[in-house]
Write an enzyme that holds these catalytic residues in place. Sequence first.
Site, PDB file in Angstrom:
ATOM      1  CG  LEU A  17      -1.625  -1.239   1.321  1.00  0.00           C
ATOM      2  CD1 LEU A  17      -2.934  -1.294   2.493  1.00  0.00           C
ATOM      3  CD2 LEU A  17      -2.783  -1.058  -0.141  1.00  0.00           C
ATOM      4  CG  ASP A  36       9.817   0.146   3.410  1.00  0.00           C
ATOM      5  OD1 ASP A  36      10.134  -0.117   4.287  1.00  0.00           O
ATOM      6  OD2 ASP A  36       9.303   0.195   2.616  1.00  0.00           O
ATOM      7  CB  SER A 157      -6.269  -3.227  10.806  1.00  0.00           C
ATOM      8  OG  SER A 157      -6.580  -4.522  10.040  1.00  0.00           O
ATOM      9  CE1 TYR A 170      -2.011  -5.401  11.333  1.00  0.00           C
ATOM     10  CE2 TYR A 170      -3.943  -5.809  11.787  1.00  0.00           C
ATOM     11  CZ  TYR A 170      -2.632  -5.185  10.823  1.00  0.00           C
ATOM     12  OH  TYR A 170      -3.271  -5.049   9.934  1.00  0.00           O
ATOM     13  CB  THR A 205       0.488  -6.362   0.319  1.00  0.00           C
ATOM     14  OG1 THR A 205      -0.826  -6.386   1.535  1.00  0.00           O
ATOM     15  CG2 THR A 205      -1.013  -4.698   0.398  1.00  0.00           C
TER      16      THR A 205
END
Length: 267
Positions: A17, A36, A157, A170, A205
């Site tokens: 994403l 990153d 999410s 998560y 992804t």
Amino acid sequence: MRVQDRTFIISGGSSGLGLATTTGLVHNGAYVAVFDLTEPAKAIVEKLPPNRVKFYPVDIASTTSVADAVQDTVKWSNETHAPLGGTVCCAGVLAPGMIINSSFEPLALSTIQNAININLVGTLNLIRLVVSQLAQLPESIDPGNEYERGVVVMVSSAAAYDGQPGQVAYSATKGAIRSLTLPLARDLSRYGIRAVSIAPSLFSTAMTAKGKLPEKARQTIERNFEWPKRAGKPDEFSEFVLEICRNRMLNGCCLRLDGAMRLPSKL
């Protein structure tokens, strides 16, 4: 807010994403600083307009690493005359695991802490450093005369709303992102900075590829697709980020991007 000739920081911007968002912003005239862990493949970089993307090897869980990269991005934006426009926080980890397993062993604390450090603390740390810079931009930065200085986009999410078994750690981090969106927008309103979070469901992804997402969980999710009857495409996420940037009335909310799909309670 116009994204053209503004600079955006995207954490996790070299894959999934984040990469789709990097590409979408650049193709709409923005400059992008990609934070990153690993450098994007040369083939990916070559597809983007030259001189519009700058890569920073950043560990989002490292305060020093993030702070140094933000400062360098500000210098880069001064050199290109493309003022900072905001950040899109895409870096994250899944951290799967039941709170206790079949042998009654508790979920490793290190798994919980890693998820919190990356998904929540890393996100908040990046935001606090970026908005400190955004808030100091002159009011004249906004040609629309509403004094908008920038936008913060976070990734929550579907698991923040209907997390599945094995998503305790998560969901805790993504639920926190959902919860902090409104107070963050309220903190930043005096500076003309908006804050919005996106709650995607299953998107295609590397993070959700076979071998990463348990196959049983994948099959269960796929049976619950409404329409479209497929996982989301990264470009659809990127388009949504662009709309958030452009539409000033999107502020202080967490928006589901899930095709009406709800995560089932049982695998």
